[in-house]
Design an enzyme around this catalytic site. Structure first.
Site, mmCIF file in Angstrom:
data_model
loop_
_atom_site.group_PDB
_atom_site.id
_atom_site.type_symbol
_atom_site.label_atom_id
_atom_site.label_comp_id
_atom_site.label_asym_id
_atom_site.label_seq_id
_atom_site.Cartn_x
_atom_site.Cartn_y
_atom_site.Cartn_z
ATOM 1 C CG HIS A 257 1.372 -10.273 1.172
ATOM 2 N ND1 HIS A 257 1.632 -11.255 1.649
ATOM 3 C CD2 HIS A 257 2.525 -9.321 1.500
ATOM 4 C CE1 HIS A 257 2.735 -11.541 2.316
ATOM 5 N NE2 HIS A 257 3.247 -10.306 2.055
ATOM 6 C CG ASP A 308 7.976 -3.660 -0.838
ATOM 7 O OD1 ASP A 308 8.782 -3.497 -0.072
ATOM 8 O OD2 ASP A 308 7.826 -4.997 -1.143
HETATM 9 N N1 CMC Z 1 -1.194 -5.760 -9.706
HETATM 10 C C1 CMC Z 1 -2.069 -6.430 -10.453
HETATM 11 N N2 CMC Z 1 -2.331 -7.726 -10.364
HETATM 12 C C2 CMC Z 1 -2.145 -8.411 -9.120
HETATM 13 C C3 CMC Z 1 -1.182 -7.750 -8.393
HETATM 14 C C4 CMC Z 1 -0.552 -6.362 -8.426
HETATM 15 N N3 CMC Z 1 0.385 -5.921 -7.939
HETATM 16 N N4 CMC Z 1 -0.969 -8.703 -7.300
HETATM 17 C C5 CMC Z 1 -1.754 -9.787 -7.739
HETATM 18 N N5 CMC Z 1 -2.335 -9.630 -8.879
HETATM 19 C C6 CMC Z 1 -3.544 -10.224 -9.449
HETATM 20 C C7 CMC Z 1 -2.787 -11.451 -10.495
HETATM 21 O O1 CMC Z 1 -2.466 -10.726 -11.520
HETATM 22 C C8 CMC Z 1 -3.594 -12.493 -10.425
HETATM 23 O O2 CMC Z 1 -4.612 -12.323 -11.300
HETATM 24 P P1 CMC Z 1 -5.400 -13.290 -12.282
HETATM 25 O O3 CMC Z 1 -5.964 -14.448 -10.850
HETATM 26 O O4 CMC Z 1 -6.356 -12.927 -12.828
HETATM 27 O O5 CMC Z 1 -4.203 -14.011 -12.862
HETATM 28 C C9 CMC Z 1 -4.222 -12.383 -9.067
HETATM 29 O O6 CMC Z 1 -4.105 -11.213 -8.617
HETATM 30 C C10 CMC Z 1 -3.334 -13.369 -8.025
HETATM 31 O O7 CMC Z 1 -2.004 -12.770 -8.088
HETATM 32 P P2 CMC Z 1 -0.778 -13.689 -7.772
HETATM 33 O O8 CMC Z 1 0.525 -13.022 -8.700
HETATM 34 O O9 CMC Z 1 -1.028 -15.309 -8.528
HETATM 35 O O10 CMC Z 1 -0.453 -13.791 -6.346
HETATM 36 P P3 CMC Z 1 0.779 -14.291 -5.429
HETATM 37 O O11 CMC Z 1 0.319 -14.672 -4.242
HETATM 38 O O12 CMC Z 1 1.380 -15.581 -6.258
HETATM 39 O O13 CMC Z 1 1.733 -12.997 -5.621
HETATM 40 C C11 CMC Z 1 2.796 -11.010 -4.936
HETATM 41 C C12 CMC Z 1 1.803 -12.209 -4.651
HETATM 42 C C13 CMC Z 1 3.035 -10.102 -4.050
HETATM 43 C C14 CMC Z 1 3.805 -11.508 -5.696
HETATM 44 C C15 CMC Z 1 1.771 -10.374 -6.193
HETATM 45 O O14 CMC Z 1 0.620 -9.576 -5.509
HETATM 46 C C16 CMC Z 1 2.890 -9.290 -6.859
HETATM 47 O O15 CMC Z 1 3.254 -9.627 -7.893
HETATM 48 N N6 CMC Z 1 2.621 -7.893 -6.410
HETATM 49 C C17 CMC Z 1 3.289 -6.747 -6.816
HETATM 50 C C18 CMC Z 1 4.786 -7.064 -6.431
HETATM 51 C C19 CMC Z 1 4.836 -6.589 -4.979
HETATM 52 O O16 CMC Z 1 4.465 -5.636 -4.560
HETATM 53 N N7 CMC Z 1 5.709 -7.421 -4.151
HETATM 54 C C20 CMC Z 1 5.840 -7.065 -2.827
HETATM 55 C C21 CMC Z 1 5.175 -8.256 -1.854
HETATM 56 S S1 CMC Z 1 5.068 -7.756 -0.210
HETATM 57 C C22 CMC Z 1 6.500 -7.432 0.377
HETATM 58 C C23 CMC Z 1 7.659 -8.566 0.591
HETATM 59 O O17 CMC Z 1 7.105 -9.595 1.010
HETATM 60 O O18 CMC Z 1 8.445 -8.444 -0.405
#
Ligand code: CMC
Length: 371
Positions: A257, A308
């Protein structure tokens, strides 16, 4: 000018609707934990729109208004029959249908506060009918009219199934709706606010928001969680499956998140519901696989489940088709979107940030025959 990728940490608006501090989420000052246990979805809708919980009379009035506005224009129902139905994703159908409903609303362009409030009521009422009617029509069934004596959560299940739901299902659906109703400046709510800050209408704002929610990094993740569980199939496949994803640097849906680094406060409620419902429906396997994914992935990466992750098995246990999970998120988040749109109109200023330019330096135009 230096850009912040993904606007992380940028405070882009003031709002008195919901607040996130560490792992505490509140709606207008009320802790989500209390609301999840005690409130009906209608009370939460009233709270988000009016910034106070309703008394009995106010709640009865809102329930009546919602019940009175659930019926869809025949044109919207007929429109569903014109799609190449099987292939259309319900989120795409919802996005189009919300926009279409606006064409049947003669107050659509009336920007008075009163008309906008009435439109919020209509949208909240009709979003449940759109999702359920679409699901039935694509399955070759007739839409089911709402029952005015049922609450919002019960009516949703009733319109989907055509049968009055059991108390346990109503309770679970109500809780899920309460937990998804608002979430500060998430991507879809921000989208809605950007759209209406141009003084565009409510239907445009909500249509834009649905487009943003549809993506798998936002609301679309819950459907992807169920896809993952189905692919994994059995408990013993969890570790190799997740390890393979990690090795390929793929994301695990339902984890992580932008705002919560110490855990999403909504997840524990959904986890408990998932435990109870999967047991009740003889599908414990899905809960056990989820817990194993949670333990294994968290141990590897220290990334925790979000709203989710466990909501997927909650909806699955209620017998809901997997591609309807994200539309259900939209049914609930309609309350937050409309509350934020009304708040934006109250104290509006165009939202227009800048971009850090990283393209070529200023250069001479080259005539086409010289390129
Ligand atoms: N699986 C694997 N690695 C992850 C995940 C994940 N679900 N989430 C974050 N990471 C890693 C990511 O690869 C990155 O690693 P590195 O720094 O080594 O490149 C680090 O953690 C930071 O991640 P980010 O994607 O830059 O974080 P963000 O704040 O931009 O994204 C997020 C947040 C929710 C989009 C992301 O955690 C994600 O893609 N999660 C999976 C999709 C998901 O479950 N979405 C629902 C969000 S909650 C409900 C809503 O609001 O809709």
């Amino acid at each position: 000018m230096t850009a912040t990728k993904g606007l992380e940490g940028i405070v882009a608006a003031q709002s008195s609707i919901s607040s996130i501090i560490d792992t505490t989420l509140t709606y207008v000052g009320y802790n989500i934990d209390d609301l999840a246990e005690k409130a009906t979805f209608e009370e939460v809708v009233y709270l988000l729109w009016n910034k106070e919980l309703p008394n009995e009379e106010q709640l009865a009035e809102l329930k009546q208004q919602l019940a009175d506005n659930m019926t869809l224009p025949q044109g919207v129902l007929d429109h569903f029959k014109t799609y190449p139905i099987k292939e259309v994703h319900p989120m795409a159908a919802l996005r189009t249908a919300i926009s279409l409903v606006g064409l049947y609303d003669d107050e659509a362009e009336d920007m008075s506060k009163e008309a906008n409030f009435r439109k919020a009521v209509r949208l909240q009422a009709k979003v449940a009918s759109i999702v359920t009617a679409f699901a039935r029509i694509r399955a070759g069934k007739e839409p089911v009219a709402p029952k005015s004596d049922l609450g919002y959560a019960a009516n949703f299940l009733y319109m989907l199934d055509g049968k009055e739901p059991e108390a346990v299902a109503i309770e679970a659906m109500n809780k899920a709706l309460v937990l998804h109703a608002d979430h500060e400046l998430n991507a879809s709510t921000f989208t809605a606010r950007v759209c209406v800050a141009t003084l565009s209408d409510l239907y445009s704002g909500v249509t834009a928001a649905i487009g943003a929610l549809k993506g798998p990094l936002h609301g679309g993740a819950n459907e992807q969680v169920m896809k993952m569980l189905t692919e994994i199939g059995e408990l013993e496949n969890v570790e190799p499956y997740i390890q393979n994803k990690l090795d390929n640097k793929e994301k695990i849906m339902g984890f992580g998140h932008r705002v919560y680094r110490n855990g999403d406060p909504r997840a524990k409620h959904l986890k408990e519901m998932s435990r109870q419902l999967t047991e009740l429906t003889g599908q414990k396997k899905y809960y056990e696989m989820s817990v194993k994914i949670d333990e294994f992935f968290t141990a590897q990466k220290g990334i925790l489940p979000n709203v989710d992750f466990y909501s997927a098995t909650v909806y699955h246990s209620l017998g809901i088709e997997h591609d309807l999970f994200t539309p259900i998120f939209a049914v609930s988040r309609m309350a937050g979107w409309t509350a934020h749109i009304l708040e934006q109109y109250e104290n509006n200023r165009l939202i227009r940030p800048r971009a850090e330019y990283v393209g070529p330096e200023l250069r001479e135009y080259v005539e086409i025959d010289e390129r």
